[in-house]
Design a protein around this motif. Structure first.
Motif, PDB file in Angstrom:
ATOM      1  N   THR A 178       0.846  -1.196   0.000  1.00 43.73           N
ATOM      2  CA  THR A 178       0.000   0.000   0.000  1.00 43.73           C
ATOM      3  C   THR A 178       0.880   1.243   0.000  1.00 43.73           C
ATOM      4  OG1 THR A 178      -0.143  -0.055   2.421  1.00 43.73           O
ATOM      5  CG2 THR A 178      -1.908  -1.139   1.180  1.00 43.73           C
ATOM      6  N   ASP A 179       0.318   2.346  -0.517  1.00 43.91           N
ATOM      7  CA  ASP A 179       1.073   3.594  -0.589  1.00 43.91           C
ATOM      8  C   ASP A 179       0.563   4.595   0.435  1.00 43.91           C
ATOM      9  OD1 ASP A 179      -1.305   4.541  -1.619  1.00 43.91           O
ATOM     10  OD2 ASP A 179      -0.473   5.149  -3.557  1.00 43.91           O
ATOM     11  N   ASP A 180       1.050   5.846   0.352  1.00 43.31           N
ATOM     12  CA  ASP A 180       0.676   6.881   1.326  1.00 43.31           C
ATOM     13  C   ASP A 180      -0.797   7.247   1.237  1.00 43.31           C
ATOM     14  OD1 ASP A 180       3.233   6.953   2.286  1.00 43.31           O
ATOM     15  OD2 ASP A 180       3.858   8.660   1.050  1.00 43.31           O
ATOM     16  N   GLU A 181      -1.442   6.953   0.105  1.00 44.21           N
ATOM     17  CA  GLU A 181      -2.881   7.217  -0.047  1.00 44.21           C
ATOM     18  C   GLU A 181      -3.715   5.995   0.296  1.00 44.21           C
ATOM     19  OE1 GLU A 181      -3.867   9.084  -3.824  1.00 44.21           O
ATOM     20  OE2 GLU A 181      -1.772   9.729  -4.029  1.00 44.21           O
ATOM     21  N   VAL A 214      10.884  -9.474   0.171  1.00 43.14           N
ATOM     22  CA  VAL A 214       9.701  -8.664  -0.140  1.00 43.14           C
ATOM     23  C   VAL A 214      10.113  -7.419  -0.924  1.00 43.14           C
ATOM     24  CG1 VAL A 214       7.909  -7.195   0.863  1.00 43.14           C
ATOM     25  CG2 VAL A 214       8.313  -9.484   1.796  1.00 43.14           C
ATOM     26  N   ARG A 215      11.109  -6.700  -0.423  1.00 38.76           N
ATOM     27  CA  ARG A 215      11.523  -5.453  -1.077  1.00 38.76           C
ATOM     28  C   ARG A 215      12.102  -5.716  -2.462  1.00 38.76           C
ATOM     29  NH1 ARG A 215      13.597  -4.706   4.475  1.00 38.76           N
ATOM     30  NH2 ARG A 215      12.106  -3.352   5.563  1.00 38.76           N
ATOM     31  N   ARG A 216      12.915  -6.776  -2.595  1.00 41.22           N
ATOM     32  CA  ARG A 216      13.509  -7.076  -3.890  1.00 41.22           C
ATOM     33  C   ARG A 216      12.453  -7.462  -4.916  1.00 41.22           C
ATOM     34  NH1 ARG A 216      14.146 -11.695  -5.969  1.00 41.22           N
ATOM     35  NH2 ARG A 216      14.043 -12.801  -3.974  1.00 41.22           N
ATOM     36  N   GLU A 217      11.540  -8.349  -4.533  1.00 36.04           N
ATOM     37  CA  GLU A 217      10.529  -8.819  -5.481  1.00 36.04           C
ATOM     38  C   GLU A 217       9.630  -7.684  -5.954  1.00 36.04           C
ATOM     39  OE1 GLU A 217       9.924 -11.529  -7.067  1.00 36.04           O
ATOM     40  OE2 GLU A 217      11.350 -12.916  -6.176  1.00 36.04           O
ATOM     41  N   VAL A 218       9.202  -6.815  -5.042  1.00 40.20           N
ATOM     42  CA  VAL A 218       8.333  -5.708  -5.437  1.00 40.20           C
ATOM     43  C   VAL A 218       9.057  -4.777  -6.386  1.00 40.20           C
ATOM     44  CG1 VAL A 218       7.054  -3.688  -4.618  1.00 40.20           C
ATOM     45  CG2 VAL A 218       6.941  -5.831  -3.343  1.00 40.20           C
ATOM     46  N   PHE A 219      10.327  -4.489  -6.105  1.00 40.84           N
ATOM     47  CA  PHE A 219      11.072  -3.598  -6.985  1.00 40.84           C
ATOM     48  C   PHE A 219      11.341  -4.248  -8.335  1.00 40.84           C
ATOM     49  CE2 PHE A 219      14.948  -1.593  -8.645  1.00 40.84           C
ATOM     50  CZ  PHE A 219      14.534  -0.266  -8.648  1.00 40.84           C
ATOM     51  N   GLU A 220      11.711  -5.538  -8.327  1.00 40.86           N
ATOM     52  CA  GLU A 220      11.989  -6.215  -9.593  1.00 40.86           C
ATOM     53  C   GLU A 220      10.737  -6.302 -10.474  1.00 40.86           C
ATOM     54  OE1 GLU A 220      13.595 -10.047  -8.770  1.00 40.86           O
ATOM     55  OE2 GLU A 220      15.569  -9.292  -8.193  1.00 40.86           O
ATOM     56  N   GLU A 221       9.600  -6.594  -9.878  1.00 44.75           N
ATOM     57  CA  GLU A 221       8.397  -6.838 -10.667  1.00 44.75           C
ATOM     58  C   GLU A 221       7.646  -5.571 -11.022  1.00 44.75           C
ATOM     59  OE1 GLU A 221       6.031  -9.681  -8.565  1.00 44.75           O
ATOM     60  OE2 GLU A 221       7.361 -11.357  -9.076  1.00 44.75           O
ATOM     61  N   ALA A 222       7.660  -4.562 -10.120  1.00 43.95           N
ATOM     62  CA  ALA A 222       6.840  -3.375 -10.354  1.00 43.95           C
ATOM     63  C   ALA A 222       7.609  -2.072 -10.291  1.00 43.95           C
ATOM     64  CB  ALA A 222       5.689  -3.337  -9.347  1.00 43.95           C
ATOM     65  N   VAL A 224       8.614  -0.511  -7.707  1.00 43.61           N
ATOM     66  CA  VAL A 224       8.192   0.253  -6.532  1.00 43.61           C
ATOM     67  C   VAL A 224       9.098  -0.107  -5.361  1.00 43.61           C
ATOM     68  CG1 VAL A 224       6.326   0.586  -4.853  1.00 43.61           C
ATOM     69  CG2 VAL A 224       5.809   0.431  -7.307  1.00 43.61           C
ATOM     70  N   THR A 225       9.570   0.904  -4.621  1.00 46.14           N
ATOM     71  CA  THR A 225      10.402   0.658  -3.449  1.00 46.14           C
ATOM     72  C   THR A 225       9.521   0.501  -2.219  1.00 46.14           C
ATOM     73  OG1 THR A 225      10.720   3.033  -3.115  1.00 46.14           O
ATOM     74  CG2 THR A 225      12.399   1.865  -4.395  1.00 46.14           C
ATOM     75  N   MET A 248       2.103  -7.483   4.787  1.00 42.75           N
ATOM     76  CA  MET A 248       1.665  -6.159   4.372  1.00 42.75           C
ATOM     77  C   MET A 248       2.932  -5.313   4.273  1.00 42.75           C
ATOM     78  SD  MET A 248      -1.591  -6.737   4.268  1.00 42.75           S
ATOM     79  CE  MET A 248      -2.527  -5.205   4.249  1.00 42.75           C
ATOM     80  N   ALA A 249       3.036  -4.512   3.215  1.00 41.49           N
ATOM     81  CA  ALA A 249       4.249  -3.718   2.983  1.00 41.49           C
ATOM     82  C   ALA A 249       3.878  -2.302   2.618  1.00 41.49           C
ATOM     83  CB  ALA A 249       5.090  -4.359   1.882  1.00 41.49           C
ATOM     84  N   GLN A 250       4.686  -1.355   3.073  1.00 36.24           N
ATOM     85  CA  GLN A 250       4.429   0.062   2.826  1.00 36.24           C
ATOM     86  C   GLN A 250       5.366   0.586   1.744  1.00 36.24           C
ATOM     87  OE1 GLN A 250       1.989   1.994   4.184  1.00 36.24           O
ATOM     88  NE2 GLN A 250       2.623   3.583   2.746  1.00 36.24           N
ATOM     89  N   ALA A 251       4.794   1.091   0.670  1.00 31.61           N
ATOM     90  CA  ALA A 251       5.598   1.622  -0.434  1.00 31.61           C
ATOM     91  C   ALA A 251       6.207   2.965  -0.053  1.00 31.61           C
ATOM     92  CB  ALA A 251       4.738   1.777  -1.678  1.00 31.61           C
ATOM     93  N   THR A 252       7.414   3.217  -0.542  1.00 29.89           N
ATOM     94  CA  THR A 252       8.058   4.525  -0.379  1.00 29.89           C
ATOM     95  C   THR A 252       8.169   5.257  -1.710  1.00 29.89           C
ATOM     96  OG1 THR A 252      10.238   3.477  -0.571  1.00 29.89           O
ATOM     97  CG2 THR A 252       9.344   3.777   1.649  1.00 29.89           C
ATOM     98  N   SER A 253       7.655   4.646  -2.775  1.00 29.85           N
ATOM     99  CA  SER A 253       7.555   5.312  -4.074  1.00 29.85           C
ATOM    100  C   SER A 253       6.267   4.854  -4.735  1.00 29.85           C
ATOM    101  CB  SER A 253       8.754   4.988  -4.966  1.00 29.85           C
ATOM    102  OG  SER A 253       8.743   3.619  -5.348  1.00 29.85           O
ATOM    103  N   ALA A 254       5.808   5.566  -5.758  1.00 28.53           N
ATOM    104  CA  ALA A 254       4.518   5.248  -6.372  1.00 28.53           C
ATOM    105  C   ALA A 254       4.613   4.941  -7.863  1.00 28.53           C
ATOM    106  CB  ALA A 254       3.533   6.399  -6.149  1.00 28.53           C
TER     107      ALA A 254
END
Length: 313
Positions: A178-181, A214-222, A224-225, A248-254
Protein backbone atom coordinates in the motif's frame (compact mmCIF):
# COMPACT_ATOMS: atom_id res chain seq x y z
CA UNK A 1 -21.25 -6.72 4.74
CA UNK A 2 -19.34 -6.60 8.00
CA UNK A 3 -15.87 -5.22 8.49
CA UNK A 4 -13.03 -7.74 8.57
CA UNK A 5 -10.07 -7.94 10.88
CA UNK A 6 -7.10 -10.26 11.04
CA UNK A 7 -9.00 -12.84 13.10
CA UNK A 8 -12.43 -12.84 11.42
CA UNK A 9 -11.47 -15.29 8.70
CA UNK A 10 -8.75 -17.94 8.40
CA UNK A 11 -5.72 -16.66 6.54
CA UNK A 12 -4.41 -20.06 5.58
CA UNK A 13 -5.34 -23.64 4.89
CA UNK A 14 -5.27 -24.95 8.42
CA UNK A 15 -4.62 -28.43 9.73
CA UNK A 16 -7.19 -28.11 12.49
CA UNK A 17 -7.95 -31.12 14.62
CA UNK A 18 -5.16 -33.37 13.32
CA UNK A 19 -1.98 -34.31 15.15
CA UNK A 20 0.65 -35.38 12.62
CA UNK A 21 2.05 -37.78 15.25
CA UNK A 22 5.45 -37.81 13.54
CA UNK A 23 6.93 -40.01 16.30
CA UNK A 24 4.94 -42.96 14.89
CA UNK A 25 6.32 -42.74 11.34
CA UNK A 26 9.25 -45.09 12.01
CA UNK A 27 7.23 -47.53 14.12
CA UNK A 28 6.23 -50.20 11.61
CA UNK A 29 4.26 -52.21 14.16
CA UNK A 30 2.24 -49.17 15.20
CA UNK A 31 1.62 -48.19 11.55
CA UNK A 32 0.42 -51.70 10.72
CA UNK A 33 -1.96 -51.66 13.69
CA UNK A 34 -3.19 -48.18 12.74
CA UNK A 35 -3.83 -49.30 9.16
CA UNK A 36 -5.84 -52.28 10.37
CA UNK A 37 -7.98 -50.32 12.81
CA UNK A 38 -11.67 -50.21 11.81
CA UNK A 39 -11.96 -46.44 12.30
CA UNK A 40 -8.96 -45.60 10.08
CA UNK A 41 -9.84 -43.55 7.02
CA UNK A 42 -8.00 -43.57 3.70
CA UNK A 43 -8.15 -41.55 0.49
CA UNK A 44 -6.30 -41.74 -2.81
CA UNK A 45 -4.25 -38.91 -4.32
CA UNK A 46 -3.16 -38.94 -7.96
CA UNK A 47 -1.68 -36.11 -9.98
CA UNK A 48 -2.66 -33.59 -7.31
CA UNK A 49 -6.29 -34.67 -7.39
CA UNK A 50 -8.56 -36.55 -4.99
CA UNK A 51 -12.13 -37.78 -5.15
CA UNK A 52 -14.76 -35.50 -3.61
CA UNK A 53 -18.52 -35.59 -3.25
CA UNK A 54 -20.90 -32.66 -3.44
CA UNK A 55 -23.28 -32.65 -0.50
CA UNK A 56 -26.11 -30.33 0.59
CA UNK A 57 -23.66 -28.77 3.04
CA UNK A 58 -20.74 -28.37 0.62
CA UNK A 59 -17.92 -30.63 -0.54
CA UNK A 60 -16.47 -33.65 1.25
CA UNK A 61 -13.33 -35.68 0.69
CA UNK A 62 -14.12 -39.29 -0.30
CA UNK A 63 -12.55 -41.53 2.33
CA UNK A 64 -12.93 -45.24 2.94
CA UNK A 65 -11.97 -47.72 5.67
CA UNK A 66 -8.53 -49.24 5.11
CA UNK A 67 -9.99 -52.63 4.14
CA UNK A 68 -11.82 -50.98 1.21
CA UNK A 69 -8.78 -49.02 0.01
CA UNK A 70 -6.82 -49.95 -3.14
CA UNK A 71 -3.77 -52.10 -2.55
CA UNK A 72 -0.39 -50.38 -2.32
CA UNK A 73 2.25 -51.00 0.33
CA UNK A 74 4.98 -48.68 -0.85
CA UNK A 75 3.01 -45.50 -1.44
CA UNK A 76 1.02 -45.46 1.80
CA UNK A 77 1.44 -42.17 3.66
CA UNK A 78 0.46 -41.65 7.28
CA UNK A 79 -1.03 -38.17 7.75
CA UNK A 80 -2.07 -38.01 11.39
CA UNK A 81 -4.69 -38.59 14.09
CA UNK A 82 -7.72 -36.45 14.89
CA UNK A 83 -9.13 -35.60 18.32
CA UNK A 84 -11.32 -38.69 18.29
CA UNK A 85 -8.41 -41.03 17.57
CA UNK A 86 -9.17 -41.59 13.89
CA UNK A 87 -5.99 -42.32 11.88
CA UNK A 88 -5.68 -40.94 8.36
CA UNK A 89 -3.65 -42.30 5.45
CA UNK A 90 -3.25 -41.22 1.84
CA UNK A 91 -2.44 -43.63 -0.98
CA UNK A 92 -0.52 -42.45 -4.04
CA UNK A 93 -1.77 -44.13 -7.20
CA UNK A 94 -1.27 -43.63 -10.94
CA UNK A 95 -4.99 -42.90 -11.29
CA UNK A 96 -7.98 -42.32 -9.05
CA UNK A 97 -10.19 -45.36 -8.47
CA UNK A 98 -13.54 -45.55 -10.23
CA UNK A 99 -16.62 -44.82 -8.17
CA UNK A 100 -19.51 -46.00 -10.32
CA UNK A 101 -21.84 -46.71 -7.39
CA UNK A 102 -21.65 -43.34 -5.64
CA UNK A 103 -21.55 -39.68 -6.70
CA UNK A 104 -17.90 -38.65 -6.75
CA UNK A 105 -15.66 -36.57 -8.95
CA UNK A 106 -11.95 -35.79 -9.20
CA UNK A 107 -10.89 -32.35 -8.00
CA UNK A 108 -7.72 -30.40 -7.31
CA UNK A 109 -6.78 -28.24 -4.38
CA UNK A 110 -7.39 -24.94 -6.15
CA UNK A 111 -10.96 -25.99 -6.91
CA UNK A 112 -12.06 -27.44 -3.57
CA UNK A 113 -9.44 -26.50 -0.97
CA UNK A 114 -11.55 -23.57 0.20
CA UNK A 115 -14.75 -25.64 0.24
CA UNK A 116 -13.58 -28.60 2.31
CA UNK A 117 -13.64 -28.58 6.09
CA UNK A 118 -10.41 -27.32 7.71
CA UNK A 119 -9.52 -30.90 8.69
CA UNK A 120 -10.08 -32.31 5.19
CA UNK A 121 -8.36 -29.35 3.52
CA UNK A 122 -5.33 -29.91 5.72
CA UNK A 123 -5.26 -33.61 4.92
CA UNK A 124 -5.44 -32.86 1.21
CA UNK A 125 -2.65 -30.25 1.38
CA UNK A 126 -0.41 -32.73 3.22
CA UNK A 127 -1.14 -35.56 0.78
CA UNK A 128 -0.71 -33.47 -2.37
CA UNK A 129 2.59 -32.07 -1.09
CA UNK A 130 3.92 -35.55 -0.31
CA UNK A 131 2.82 -36.87 -3.69
CA UNK A 132 4.49 -34.01 -5.55
CA UNK A 133 7.74 -34.59 -3.67
CA UNK A 134 7.67 -38.36 -4.07
CA UNK A 135 7.11 -38.15 -7.83
CA UNK A 136 9.92 -35.64 -8.40
CA UNK A 137 12.61 -37.01 -6.06
CA UNK A 138 12.96 -40.70 -6.85
CA UNK A 139 16.73 -40.65 -7.20
CA UNK A 140 19.48 -39.74 -4.76
CA UNK A 141 20.90 -36.28 -5.37
CA UNK A 142 24.22 -37.43 -3.90
CA UNK A 143 24.94 -40.58 -5.95
CA UNK A 144 22.07 -40.99 -8.41
CA UNK A 145 20.79 -44.33 -7.07
CA UNK A 146 17.03 -44.93 -6.90
CA UNK A 147 15.80 -44.20 -3.38
CA UNK A 148 13.22 -46.07 -1.30
CA UNK A 149 10.34 -44.70 0.76
CA UNK A 150 10.57 -44.66 4.55
CA UNK A 151 8.94 -43.00 7.58
CA UNK A 152 5.40 -43.51 6.26
CA UNK A 153 6.14 -41.42 3.19
CA UNK A 154 8.15 -38.61 4.80
CA UNK A 155 11.71 -39.79 4.00
CA UNK A 156 13.42 -41.28 0.93
CA UNK A 157 16.54 -43.32 1.73
CA UNK A 158 19.35 -44.19 -0.62
CA UNK A 159 20.35 -47.88 -0.32
CA UNK A 160 23.70 -47.17 -1.98
CA UNK A 161 25.20 -44.27 -0.04
CA UNK A 162 22.87 -44.14 2.96
CA UNK A 163 21.72 -40.57 2.38
CA UNK A 164 18.29 -39.55 3.68
CA UNK A 165 16.18 -37.07 1.74
CA UNK A 166 13.28 -35.12 3.20
CA UNK A 167 10.32 -33.33 1.62
CA UNK A 168 11.35 -29.99 0.24
CA UNK A 169 9.61 -26.74 1.14
CA UNK A 170 10.45 -23.58 -0.80
CA UNK A 171 9.78 -20.32 1.11
CA UNK A 172 8.01 -17.67 -0.93
CA UNK A 173 6.83 -14.20 0.02
CA UNK A 174 3.45 -12.81 -1.00
CA UNK A 175 2.65 -9.21 -0.13
CA UNK A 176 -0.02 -6.56 -0.36
CA UNK A 177 1.76 -3.24 -0.91
CA UNK A 178 0.00 0.00 0.00
CA UNK A 179 1.07 3.59 -0.59
CA UNK A 180 0.68 6.88 1.33
CA UNK A 181 -2.88 7.22 -0.05
CA UNK A 182 -3.73 3.72 1.22
CA UNK A 183 -4.07 2.39 -2.30
CA UNK A 184 -3.20 -1.25 -2.96
CA UNK A 185 -0.71 -2.38 -5.59
CA UNK A 186 -2.02 -5.34 -7.63
CA UNK A 187 -0.41 -6.95 -10.64
CA UNK A 188 -1.26 -9.30 -13.49
CA UNK A 189 1.19 -12.03 -14.47
CA UNK A 190 1.95 -12.49 -18.14
CA UNK A 191 0.23 -15.90 -18.36
CA UNK A 192 -2.92 -14.90 -16.47
CA UNK A 193 -6.21 -14.15 -18.26
CA UNK A 194 -7.18 -10.58 -18.98
CA UNK A 195 -8.44 -8.91 -15.83
CA UNK A 196 -6.89 -11.30 -13.31
CA UNK A 197 -5.09 -9.15 -10.70
CA UNK A 198 -3.56 -10.22 -7.41
CA UNK A 199 -0.81 -9.44 -4.94
CA UNK A 200 2.84 -9.66 -5.91
CA UNK A 201 4.86 -12.69 -4.87
CA UNK A 202 8.20 -14.41 -5.35
CA UNK A 203 10.67 -16.92 -3.93
CA UNK A 204 13.19 -16.17 -1.19
CA UNK A 205 16.74 -16.36 -2.54
CA UNK A 206 19.72 -18.00 -0.77
CA UNK A 207 21.27 -15.78 1.90
CA UNK A 208 18.30 -13.41 1.90
CA UNK A 209 15.97 -12.45 4.75
CA UNK A 210 12.24 -12.53 4.09
CA UNK A 211 12.05 -8.74 4.49
CA UNK A 212 14.78 -8.31 1.89
CA UNK A 213 12.92 -10.70 -0.38
CA UNK A 214 9.70 -8.66 -0.14
CA UNK A 215 11.52 -5.45 -1.08
CA UNK A 216 13.51 -7.08 -3.89
CA UNK A 217 10.53 -8.82 -5.48
CA UNK A 218 8.33 -5.71 -5.44
CA UNK A 219 11.07 -3.60 -6.98
CA UNK A 220 11.99 -6.22 -9.59
CA UNK A 221 8.40 -6.84 -10.67
CA UNK A 222 6.84 -3.37 -10.35
CA UNK A 223 9.69 -0.88 -9.86
CA UNK A 224 8.19 0.25 -6.53
CA UNK A 225 10.40 0.66 -3.45
CA UNK A 226 9.20 -0.66 -0.11
CA UNK A 227 9.99 0.39 3.46
CA UNK A 228 8.16 -1.18 6.40
CA UNK A 229 7.24 -4.87 6.09
CA UNK A 230 4.84 -6.60 8.50
CA UNK A 231 4.24 -10.35 8.69
CA UNK A 232 0.58 -11.46 8.61
CA UNK A 233 0.23 -15.22 8.15
CA UNK A 234 1.50 -18.23 6.20
CA UNK A 235 -0.06 -20.83 3.92
CA UNK A 236 1.20 -24.19 2.71
CA UNK A 237 1.01 -24.11 -1.09
CA UNK A 238 1.95 -27.48 -2.61
CA UNK A 239 2.22 -26.36 -6.25
CA UNK A 240 4.56 -28.12 -6.03
CA UNK A 241 6.27 -27.36 -2.69
CA UNK A 242 5.95 -23.76 -1.52
CA UNK A 243 5.26 -22.19 1.85
CA UNK A 244 3.69 -18.79 1.25
CA UNK A 245 4.66 -16.16 3.83
CA UNK A 246 2.15 -13.32 3.75
CA UNK A 247 3.03 -9.68 4.43
CA UNK A 248 1.67 -6.16 4.37
CA UNK A 249 4.25 -3.72 2.98
CA UNK A 250 4.43 0.06 2.83
CA UNK A 251 5.60 1.62 -0.43
CA UNK A 252 8.06 4.53 -0.38
CA UNK A 253 7.56 5.31 -4.07
CA UNK A 254 4.52 5.25 -6.37
CA UNK A 255 5.83 5.12 -9.96
CA UNK A 256 5.26 1.71 -11.53
CA UNK A 257 7.66 0.09 -13.99
CA UNK A 258 6.73 -3.55 -14.59
CA UNK A 259 9.42 -6.02 -15.57
CA UNK A 260 7.40 -7.37 -18.54
CA UNK A 261 8.68 -10.90 -17.87
CA UNK A 262 6.68 -11.97 -14.83
CA UNK A 263 4.30 -9.02 -14.48
CA UNK A 264 2.49 -7.74 -17.55
CA UNK A 265 0.58 -4.97 -15.80
CA UNK A 266 0.41 -3.43 -12.32
CA UNK A 267 -1.91 -0.74 -10.97
CA UNK A 268 -2.71 1.16 -7.81
CA UNK A 269 -6.31 0.65 -6.63
CA UNK A 270 -8.28 2.59 -4.09
CA UNK A 271 -11.09 0.66 -2.43
CA UNK A 272 -13.62 2.48 -4.62
CA UNK A 273 -11.53 1.72 -7.72
CA UNK A 274 -11.39 -1.97 -6.88
CA UNK A 275 -15.09 -2.23 -6.06
CA UNK A 276 -16.03 -0.57 -9.35
CA UNK A 277 -13.62 -2.81 -11.27
CA UNK A 278 -15.12 -5.92 -9.66
CA UNK A 279 -18.66 -4.77 -10.44
CA UNK A 280 -17.88 -3.98 -14.08
CA UNK A 281 -15.94 -7.20 -14.60
CA UNK A 282 -12.78 -5.30 -15.48
CA UNK A 283 -10.93 -7.05 -12.65
CA UNK A 284 -11.31 -10.69 -11.66
CA UNK A 285 -10.65 -11.44 -7.97
CA UNK A 286 -7.93 -13.89 -6.95
CA UNK A 287 -8.95 -17.45 -6.18
CA UNK A 288 -10.60 -17.71 -2.78
CA UNK A 289 -8.27 -20.50 -1.64
CA UNK A 290 -5.22 -18.26 -1.93
CA UNK A 291 -3.77 -16.23 0.92
CA UNK A 292 -3.68 -13.40 -1.63
CA UNK A 293 -7.44 -13.05 -1.28
CA UNK A 294 -7.14 -12.87 2.50
CA UNK A 295 -4.44 -10.19 2.34
CA UNK A 296 -6.53 -8.07 -0.02
CA UNK A 297 -9.59 -8.51 2.20
CA UNK A 298 -7.68 -7.27 5.25
CA UNK A 299 -7.08 -4.01 3.38
CA UNK A 300 -10.42 -3.93 1.52
CA UNK A 301 -12.45 -4.40 4.70
CA UNK A 302 -15.01 -6.87 3.38
CA UNK A 303 -15.17 -10.17 1.50
CA UNK A 304 -14.08 -10.15 -2.12
CA UNK A 305 -16.54 -11.35 -4.77
CA UNK A 306 -16.16 -14.89 -6.03
CA UNK A 307 -16.17 -15.83 -9.67
CA UNK A 308 -19.67 -14.96 -10.89
CA UNK A 309 -20.00 -11.89 -8.69
CA UNK A 310 -21.17 -13.23 -5.33
CA UNK A 311 -19.31 -12.40 -2.14
CA UNK A 312 -16.85 -14.86 -0.69
CA UNK A 313 -17.83 -16.29 2.67
Amino acid sequence: MTELDATSKPLSLTYAGVDRAAHHRLDEAWLAAAWSHPTTRVFVVSGGQVLVEDTPDGVELVMTPAFDAPETEQHRYFLGIDDEGVRYFALQKDSLPGRMDEPARPAGLREVGGLLSPLEAGLMVHAVALENWQRMHRFCSRCGERTVIAAAGHIRRCPACGAEHYPRTDPAVIMLVTDDEDRALLGRQVHWPEGRFSTLAGFVEPGESIEQSVRREVFEEAGVTVGAVSYVASQPWPFPSSLMLGFMAQATSADIHVDGEEIHEARWFSRDDLRAAFESGEVLPPYGISIAARLIELWYGKPLPRQGGTPAT
